[in-house]
Design an enzyme around this catalytic site. Structure first.
Site, mmCIF file in Angstrom:
data_model
loop_
_atom_site.group_PDB
_atom_site.id
_atom_site.type_symbol
_atom_site.label_atom_id
_atom_site.label_comp_id
_atom_site.label_asym_id
_atom_site.label_seq_id
_atom_site.Cartn_x
_atom_site.Cartn_y
_atom_site.Cartn_z
ATOM 1 N N GLU A 248 -1.376 0.614 -3.464
ATOM 2 C CA GLU A 248 0.092 -0.055 -3.454
ATOM 3 C C GLU A 248 -0.257 -1.416 -4.194
ATOM 4 O O GLU A 248 -0.709 -2.469 -3.691
ATOM 5 C CB GLU A 248 0.594 -0.357 -2.101
ATOM 6 C CG GLU A 248 2.087 -0.738 -2.189
ATOM 7 C CD GLU A 248 2.279 -2.228 -2.294
ATOM 8 O OE1 GLU A 248 2.568 -2.528 -3.677
ATOM 9 O OE2 GLU A 248 2.293 -3.013 -1.510
ATOM 10 N N CYS A 282 4.937 -8.551 -4.473
ATOM 11 C CA CYS A 282 4.705 -7.573 -5.639
ATOM 12 C C CYS A 282 6.123 -6.930 -5.974
ATOM 13 O O CYS A 282 6.115 -6.749 -7.065
ATOM 14 C CB CYS A 282 3.881 -6.436 -5.162
ATOM 15 S SG CYS A 282 4.200 -5.541 -3.671
#
Length: 474
Positions: A248, A282
């Site tokens: 991820e 993110c």
């Protein structure tokens, strides 16, 4: 506050390694000291995890769910303590830290429920000649010891996203936390053990990159689950011996504001999505594509909103913008702003830095060659670009090596459908910012943003393997 040694639960001969100071990003004060694991510790953790798998894979769903609920109960009971720890070591505003603890509770609660639903199915196997009289049963089984590597920005919830699915699926796990924020992970590791997870099935190892490389290269590790930067993630994938890897990684998330958007709703959501925790997420909003007819109104609203955001001490409940994780991160983001301005960008507000504080910044006219446009800034910086053609703006969003999440503000179903079909991202979010996430949903990206999916149920699938049993039918 001091952590005298790495958590190697079940070990009776832990070695003493060097201690590393953990400092508050806001004022540099000492939060605590953590002992770093050495190569012998890392090997011992792998031995313990490998040994513990024989026990964890036999735990009933009821037992696994009970352990997860006990962890959640402890998080609720100690929520103020954990939130304060997050605030101190990560510099996260206390209000956001409290929200993170609440999300961690939900992550463990959802995992407790999902632990009871790891099932399978019955499939006819008699579809081709020679298969007559056969039926297939499928069931998911745990895969074995997992190494979870986590970033600094969500030191409780992103660690929980490794721990909770591993426990739910019956897998031992070793956590390597971010060097900036190991103490919250250590608290969680101890709590998991005290909640009944078998001895040796959880280790939390603050350690150097060299020791982490040893961990992921160990042949006893069945899976690497990494959350962090793209460059590091892809490098680790090449280096690991684990047969299964989920990554991820980063992004430079885009938000599309169409000509029918309600700016009274879109503006505050873009502000929250772009500047919460100093943009250190993110999926934080980085690029905003607004229809040309709404450009001036949106920029004016964002500037006004930024003027009202209070920056300062993360311990104050009214603080919305705290420091970045350290001064070097703030210096890097500042240099990207300077580069963009040198290339012709306009700064509408912000752009200045004091120590680890970077003033919330809004720019326009940023060229696509600037790092601020094409890379992940991971800072309280948002850029605005106009568009006329919806087809062209979809192509502009896709002109990125990242593809984590994107958002769109519109009431037009046709545009929503086009965005869902054409945007190269893991999720498209309607009438919210790109930073929206629910912890039970599949989460992850495409292109350089990673591989595999997190979210409790999705992580359980990644941490288990499907096994068939072929039987003669009655």
């Amino acid at each position: 506050m001091r952590e005298a040694e790495p958590i190697l639960l079940g070990s009776e001969d832990q070695t003493r390694s060097k201690t590393v100071a953990i400092n508050n990003p806001y004022d540099g004060s000492l939060v605590g000291e953590v002992c770093y694991a050495d190569p012998e510790d890392a090997d011992r953790a792998c031995v313990l995890a490998h040994r513990a798998f024989a026990e964890t894979k036999k735990l009933s769903s009821r037992e696994r769910a009970a352990i997860l609920n006990r962890v959640a109960d402890k998080l609720v009971e100690q929520s103020d303590t954990v939130a304060t720890l997050i605030m101190l070591e990560a510099g996260k505003p206390i209000t956001d830290a409290r929200n993170e603890v609440a999300r961690s509770v939900q992550t463990f609660r959802v995992a407790a429920e999902e632990a009871k639903r790891i099932g399978g199915e019955v499939t006819p196997a008699d579809l081709t000649p020679g298969t007559e009289g056969r039926v297939a049963l499928s069931r998911r089984f745990p895969i074995g010891p997992i190494v979870g590597i986590t970033p600094f920005n969500f030191p409780s919830n992103l660690v929980s996203h490794k721990l909770a699915p591993a426990i739910a699926s019956g897998n031992p796990i070793i956590i390597k936390p971010a060097p900036q924020t190991p103490m919250t992970a250590l608290w969680l590791g101890r709590t998991v053990r005290e909640s009944g997870w078998p001895e040796g099935a959880i280790s939390v190892l603050p350690c150097s990159n060299e020791v982490a490389a040893q961990l992921i290269a160990d042949h006893r590790i069945a899976m690497l689950s990494f959350t962090g930067s793209a460059n590091i993630g892809w490098m680790l994938r090449r280096q690991t011996a684990a047969p299964r890897v989920t990554l991820e990684l980063g992004g430079n998330a885009a938000v599309i504001v169409c000509d029918d958007a309600d700016l009274s709703k879109a503006t505050p959501k873009i502000l929250a999505g772009g500047y919460t925790y100093a943009g250190q997420s993110c999926i934080s909003v980085q690029r905003v594509f607004v229809h040309a007819s709404l450009e001036l109104e949106l920029i004016s609203g964002l500037v006004d909103g930024l003027k009202s955001l209070q920056a300062g001490n993360p311990s104050c409940a009214s603080t919305r913008i705290g420091p970045m994780i350290n001064e070097s991160a703030a210096i890097r983001a500042e240099s990207w702003i300077v580069e963009a301005v040198d290339l012709g960008a306009t700064v509408h507000i912000g752009g200045t830095r004091t120590g680890s504080f970077l003033q919330p910044t809004l720019l326009s006219d940023v060229p696509s060659t600037a790092r601020l446009y094409c890379e992940e800034v991971f800072a309280p910086v948002v850029i605005v670009e106009t568009f006329e053609s919806f087809t062209e703006v979809l192509a502009s969003v896709n002109r990125s090596r990242y593809g984590l999440q994107a958002a769109i503000f519109t009431n037009n179903w046709n545009k929503i459908s086009q965005a869902w079909n054409k945007l190269e991202v893991g999720a498209v979010i309607v009438d919210e910012s790109s930073a929206w996430r629910a912890d039970h949903l599949p989460y992850g990206g495409v292109k350089n943003s990673g591989t595999g999916r997190e979210g409790v149920r999705s992580s359980i699938n990644e941490m288990t393997e499907l096994r068939l049993l072929i039987l003669p039918s009655a």
